[in-house]
Design an enzyme around this catalytic site. Structure first.
Site, PDB file in Angstrom:
ATOM      1  N   CYS A  37      -4.226  -6.564 -17.022  1.00 65.62           N
ATOM      2  CA  CYS A  37      -4.904  -5.102 -16.936  1.00 65.62           C
ATOM      3  C   CYS A  37      -5.002  -4.563 -18.598  1.00 65.62           C
ATOM      4  CB  CYS A  37      -3.932  -4.200 -16.267  1.00 65.62           C
ATOM      5  SG  CYS A  37      -1.932  -5.010 -17.022  1.00 65.62           S
ATOM      6  N   HIS A  66      -1.152   1.967 -19.904  1.00 68.47           N
ATOM      7  CA  HIS A  66      -1.178   1.166 -21.080  1.00 68.47           C
ATOM      8  C   HIS A  66      -1.382   2.109 -21.825  1.00 68.47           C
ATOM      9  CE1 HIS A  66       0.938  -1.923 -17.712  1.00 68.47           C
ATOM     10  NE2 HIS A  66       0.179  -2.660 -18.212  1.00 68.47           N
TER      11      HIS A  66
HETATM   12  N1  LIG Z   1       0.952  -4.085 -11.755  1.00 74.39           N
HETATM   13  C1  LIG Z   1      -0.126  -4.687 -12.683  1.00 74.39           C
HETATM   14  O1  LIG Z   1      -1.030  -3.559 -13.105  1.00 74.39           O
HETATM   15  C2  LIG Z   1      -1.321  -5.427 -12.554  1.00 74.39           C
HETATM   16  C3  LIG Z   1      -2.536  -5.106 -13.058  1.00 74.39           C
HETATM   17  C4  LIG Z   1      -3.330  -7.120 -13.214  1.00 74.39           C
HETATM   18  C5  LIG Z   1      -3.147  -7.525 -12.310  1.00 74.39           C
HETATM   19  N2  LIG Z   1      -2.319  -7.737 -11.648  1.00 74.39           N
HETATM   20  C6  LIG Z   1      -1.275  -9.018 -10.627  1.00 74.39           C
HETATM   21  O2  LIG Z   1      -1.276  -8.490  -9.318  1.00 74.39           O
HETATM   22  C7  LIG Z   1      -1.054  -9.786  -9.216  1.00 74.39           C
HETATM   23  C8  LIG Z   1       0.411  -8.581  -8.060  1.00 74.39           C
HETATM   24  O3  LIG Z   1       1.172  -7.486  -8.987  1.00 74.39           O
HETATM   25  P1  LIG Z   1       2.204  -6.990  -8.591  1.00 74.39           P
HETATM   26  O4  LIG Z   1       1.325  -5.474  -9.442  1.00 74.39           O
HETATM   27  O5  LIG Z   1       1.542  -5.394  -7.044  1.00 74.39           O
HETATM   28  O6  LIG Z   1       3.330  -6.726  -7.940  1.00 74.39           O
HETATM   29  P2  LIG Z   1       4.350  -6.640  -6.603  1.00 74.39           P
HETATM   30  O7  LIG Z   1       4.602  -5.409  -7.163  1.00 74.39           O
HETATM   31  O8  LIG Z   1       5.417  -7.095  -7.343  1.00 74.39           O
HETATM   32  O9  LIG Z   1       3.578  -7.257  -5.397  1.00 74.39           O
HETATM   33  C9  LIG Z   1       3.874  -8.292  -5.286  1.00 74.39           C
HETATM   34  C10 LIG Z   1       2.673  -8.684  -3.770  1.00 74.39           C
HETATM   35  O10 LIG Z   1       2.425  -9.945  -3.662  1.00 74.39           O
HETATM   36  C11 LIG Z   1       3.091 -10.157  -1.721  1.00 74.39           C
HETATM   37  N3  LIG Z   1       4.006 -11.141  -2.623  1.00 74.39           N
HETATM   38  C12 LIG Z   1       4.320 -12.028  -2.560  1.00 74.39           C
HETATM   39  N4  LIG Z   1       4.651 -14.031  -2.188  1.00 74.39           N
HETATM   40  C13 LIG Z   1       3.640 -13.668  -1.272  1.00 74.39           C
HETATM   41  C14 LIG Z   1       3.085 -14.425  -1.161  1.00 74.39           C
HETATM   42  N5  LIG Z   1       3.981 -15.802  -0.594  1.00 74.39           N
HETATM   43  N6  LIG Z   1       2.750 -15.327   0.549  1.00 74.39           N
HETATM   44  C15 LIG Z   1       1.949 -13.816   0.511  1.00 74.39           C
HETATM   45  N7  LIG Z   1       1.775 -12.214  -0.162  1.00 74.39           N
HETATM   46  C16 LIG Z   1       3.280 -12.422  -0.724  1.00 74.39           C
HETATM   47  C17 LIG Z   1       4.093  -9.275  -2.043  1.00 74.39           C
HETATM   48  O11 LIG Z   1       4.314  -9.193  -0.475  1.00 74.39           O
HETATM   49  P3  LIG Z   1       6.266  -8.905  -0.230  1.00 74.39           P
HETATM   50  O12 LIG Z   1       6.043  -7.426  -0.593  1.00 74.39           O
HETATM   51  O13 LIG Z   1       6.385  -9.206   1.047  1.00 74.39           O
HETATM   52  O14 LIG Z   1       7.405  -9.521  -1.033  1.00 74.39           O
HETATM   53  C18 LIG Z   1       3.540  -7.991  -2.217  1.00 74.39           C
HETATM   54  O15 LIG Z   1       2.320  -7.822  -1.049  1.00 74.39           O
HETATM   55  C19 LIG Z   1       0.544  -9.792  -9.803  1.00 74.39           C
HETATM   56  O16 LIG Z   1      -0.816 -11.352  -9.656  1.00 74.39           O
HETATM   57  C20 LIG Z   1       0.131  -9.348 -11.220  1.00 74.39           C
HETATM   58  O17 LIG Z   1       0.376 -10.796 -12.023  1.00 74.39           O
HETATM   59  C21 LIG Z   1      -1.297  -6.652 -11.926  1.00 74.39           C
END
Ligand SMILES: NC(=O)c1ccc[n+]([C@@H]2O[C@H](COP(=O)([O-])OP(=O)(O)OC[C@H]3O[C@@H](n4cnc5c(N)ncnc54)[C@H](OP(=O)(O)O)[C@@H]3O)[C@@H](O)[C@H]2O)c1
Length: 344
Positions: free
Chosen positions: A126, A241
């Protein structure tokens, strides 16, 4: 077009659904996936209510596009499986970003990298995504010789649980009650500033987030040997950010000329009248698609350096918006597998 949203219950996944609605991204069917824990949960999407599914060999068949935001482990295992089943995957995790045959794309910066995708396209970190939108016009005009970056990153960059951790700790501090111990971060984040984003790998003074920023910036800008030093800091902000970026250019560029370049560039909004209190803030950037840039000024210590203050919504340009923009480019350029088959 059948689209899978993998990680649909998370911070990025729910923003992907929001951005798809806002941009009227056309699908014949949208299918939501998350972990086993969420299977059966209902989520609103436009006028309909969709049931979250678990990933399985059967449930991943027949998609044109899969937008992933479910963490690295899930992407490692399931992105190739979606791809083998015919979908093009746009992945928000860090897992595939460094692979040579996986394009790492920011829609305003290097869309041409999509042309040779092999079924998986990576979305950058990000902090990197928002920064390169502002750096690209400078790179094209005068070249960039070196970058020194300090970030001030919000907690939604870590996901939903981190947002709850900040909220619960802040509430406890304000109520004068016992502050819940940190579970997501290594220290209390409420009313604190942590000079650690992600992990320190053994033997490395830089965090994995700092390493990602340095590596990914070089790959997206196509300058493999660009000297970069990054310090990534977590601050108690929900969304947005902020980044202080010192840019050393190849040719001299005045702040006025730089502002002109930035004003004409796509995806940016210049907010730069500091005497009137006008500069980008995280609260202003949250919920917005544009990356905000301000405090453009020369560096008194070096005649070819400028300082910039760059702020973006980490869930939008930093993740969901860029993923949907990349998906739009794949459709518009006929780069989905299904359109290639129809064309051949
Ligand atoms: N947040 C940011 O600003 C940002 C920016 C760029 C990239 N990212 C990347 O995007 C990804 C998600 O980030 P996030 O911030 O959205 O995290 P988050 O809020 O913790 O959400 C994680 C998601 O992944 C799902 N998940 C977890 N384990 C899984 C599995 N085994 N099979 C299928 N689905 C699964 C979760 O489902 P449940 O609800 O069922 O647990 C939830 O929908 C990460 O790789 C992160 O590094 C995030």
């Amino acid at each position: 077009m059948r689209v899978a949203v993998v990680g649909a219950t998370g911070a990025v996944g729910s923003t992907i659904l929001e951005v798809m609605r806002e941009r009227a991204f056309e699908t014949t069917e949208t299918v939501l996936f998350a972990s086993q824990r969420s299977a059966g949960r209902k989520l609103a999407h436009g006028d309909s209510e969709l049931t979250v599914q678990a990933l399985s060999a059967e449930s991943i068949q027949g998609f044109d596009l899969a937008l992933f935001s479910a963490g690295s482990g899930t992407s490692e295992e399931w992105a190739p499986r979606f791809s083998e089943a015919g979908a093009v995957v746009v992945d928000n995790s860090s897992f595939w970003r460094t692979y040579d045959d996986v394009p790492l794309v920011v829609s305003e910066v290097n869309p041409e990298a999509l042309d040779h995708h092999g079924g998986i396209v990576a979305n950058p970190n990000c902090s990197t995504a928002q920064m390169v939108v502002a750096l690209k016009p400078i790179l094209d005009a005068v070249g960039i010789e070196r970058l020194v970056i300090s970030t001030y990153q919000s907690v939604s960059g870590t996901g939903q649980k981190a947002v709850e951790e900040l909220r619960d700790q802040a509430r406890a501090v304000l109520d004068g009650s016992e502050v819940p111990p940190p579970t997501v971060y290594p220290h209390q984040i409420a009313f604190n500033v942590l000079p650690q984003v992600e992990l320190f790998k053994e033997g490395d003074d830089y965090t994995t987030e700092e390493r990602k920023m340095m590596r990914e910036t070089r790959k997206i800008l196509g300058v493999e040997d660009l000297p970069i030093s990054a310090t990534c800091v977590r601050v108690p902000v929900y969304t947005g950010h902020s980044e202080s970026v010192n840019v050393q250019t190849r040719q001299t560029l005045s702040p006025e000329e730089c502002r002109e370049l930035l004003l004409r560039a796509p995806g940016l909004q210049v907010v730069d009248a500091p005497g009137e209190g006008l500069y980008p803030t995280a609260i202003d950037a949250a919920g917005r698609d544009e990356v905000l840039v301000g405090r453009v000024r020369s560096d008194p210590s070096h005649e070819r350096c400028l300082n910039l203050w760059i702020v973006g919504d980490n869930l939008r340009k930093g993740a969901a918006l860029n993923a949907v923009q990349v998906a739009e480019l794949l459709v518009a350029r006929g780069l989905l597998r299904s359109s290639r088959v129809q064309m051949s």
